[in-house]
Design an enzyme around this catalytic site. Sequence first.
Site, PDB file in Angstrom:
ATOM      1  N   ASN A   9     -13.347 -49.563  -4.536  1.00 51.29           N
ATOM      2  CA  ASN A   9     -12.748 -48.486  -5.209  1.00 51.29           C
ATOM      3  C   ASN A   9     -13.378 -47.720  -6.148  1.00 51.29           C
ATOM      4  O   ASN A   9     -12.945 -48.240  -7.409  1.00 51.29           O
ATOM      5  CB  ASN A   9     -11.324 -48.174  -4.930  1.00 51.29           C
ATOM      6  N   HIS A  94      -3.222 -44.726  -1.380  1.00 53.51           N
ATOM      7  CA  HIS A  94      -3.365 -45.031  -2.875  1.00 53.51           C
ATOM      8  C   HIS A  94      -2.760 -44.636  -3.516  1.00 53.51           C
ATOM      9  O   HIS A  94      -2.348 -44.192  -3.421  1.00 53.51           O
ATOM     10  CB  HIS A  94      -4.860 -44.631  -3.142  1.00 53.51           C
ATOM     11  N   GLU A  96      -2.839 -43.291  -6.484  1.00 53.54           N
ATOM     12  CA  GLU A  96      -2.687 -41.913  -7.267  1.00 53.54           C
ATOM     13  C   GLU A  96      -2.509 -41.112  -6.420  1.00 53.54           C
ATOM     14  O   GLU A  96      -2.934 -39.944  -6.937  1.00 53.54           O
ATOM     15  CB  GLU A  96      -4.723 -42.614  -7.543  1.00 53.54           C
ATOM     16  N   GLU A 166      -1.367 -53.300  -4.014  1.00 50.27           N
ATOM     17  CA  GLU A 166      -1.485 -52.466  -5.011  1.00 50.27           C
ATOM     18  C   GLU A 166      -0.107 -52.358  -6.458  1.00 50.27           C
ATOM     19  O   GLU A 166       0.236 -51.666  -6.006  1.00 50.27           O
ATOM     20  CB  GLU A 166      -2.545 -51.381  -5.358  1.00 50.27           C
ATOM     21  N   SER A 212      -6.460 -54.610 -11.475  1.00 47.32           N
ATOM     22  CA  SER A 212      -7.292 -55.120 -12.183  1.00 47.32           C
ATOM     23  C   SER A 212      -7.137 -57.016 -11.744  1.00 47.32           C
ATOM     24  O   SER A 212      -7.609 -57.658 -12.706  1.00 47.32           O
ATOM     25  CB  SER A 212      -6.230 -55.592 -13.809  1.00 47.32           C
TER      26      SER A 212
HETATM   27  P1  13P Z   1      -8.687 -51.462 -11.037  1.00 50.78           P
HETATM   28  O1  13P Z   1      -9.395 -51.990 -10.244  1.00 50.78           O
HETATM   29  O2  13P Z   1      -9.370 -50.738 -12.435  1.00 50.78           O
HETATM   30  O3  13P Z   1      -7.279 -51.709 -11.564  1.00 50.78           O
HETATM   31  O4  13P Z   1      -7.959 -50.121  -9.916  1.00 50.78           O
HETATM   32  C1  13P Z   1      -7.485 -50.711  -8.643  1.00 50.78           C
HETATM   33  C2  13P Z   1      -7.118 -49.569  -8.042  1.00 50.78           C
HETATM   34  O5  13P Z   1      -6.747 -49.193  -7.687  1.00 50.78           O
HETATM   35  C3  13P Z   1      -8.023 -50.039  -6.807  1.00 50.78           C
HETATM   36  O6  13P Z   1      -7.805 -50.070  -5.616  1.00 50.78           O
END
Ligand code: 13P
Length: 251
Positions: A9, A94, A96, A166, A212
């Site tokens: 992503n 997601h 976000e 996540e 991560s």
């Molecule tokens: P990171 O791998 O940067 O922690 O992000 C995870 C993520 O939000 C994938 O959708």
Amino acid sequence: MRRPLIAGNWKLNKNQEETAAFARELLFDLGDEFPEVMIAPVFTSLAEAKQAFANSPVRLGAQNCYAETGGAFTGEISAEMLKEAGCDYVILGHSERREIFGEDDTLIRRKILAALQARLLPILCIGESLEHRESGQTEVVLQKQLQGALAEFTPEQVEHLTLAYEPIWAIGTGKTATPEMAQETHAFIRNWLDQHFGDIEAQKVRILYGGSVKPGNVDALMAQPDIDGALVGGASLQSKDFLRLIRFEQG
Ligand code: 13P
């Protein structure tokens, strides 16, 4: 029986030129034994990515779509348009999108339906905040997100879904859930699927871990029986790191 999926992503990163450069580097080193691989670039890099990954096994995804097929929705894009642009997958829900753009479970549910109608494969993201994890609310939060997005779906619809667990506190922070913690949560999610859609669907649906994921922890995560892949932000931006994730060792 579930083919692993390693998905990048890219969030709001990489313009067209950077997308093409990444594709060149990745394809130079990619052999032919690997899990399914997907990259989700920004919308304006999709055409470049489609061209760059043509004749390769790397599949394309979008990071979002709208729930309607067209009309007066300034700034939005439909699932059909993403399909036409070469996407097979779309990431939905997601954290976000939920936190920064205020998306709720009802909207996410409508988006999943729109994606399925356009024959895009939705990757539904769910996950708890640190506060919820620390107060023992993880399962309550996940259950609410699952219920809100999927409750009235049929087993046939659910079969086309991929889930991504996540934990919000692990995204972009360098803090990963331990493999055992992730496994326990994935098993909880699979059990929820079993109870609502039956064992066959629960066994078919892939559950990715995200938060991560790095070259240094991918093997231990992928060794867990209910972790079927990874949804990767930061470490998907460097082709060498991403290649190492694709080449995870199954232990
Ligand atoms: P990171 O791998 O940067 O922690 O992000 C995870 C993520 O939000 C994938 O959708």
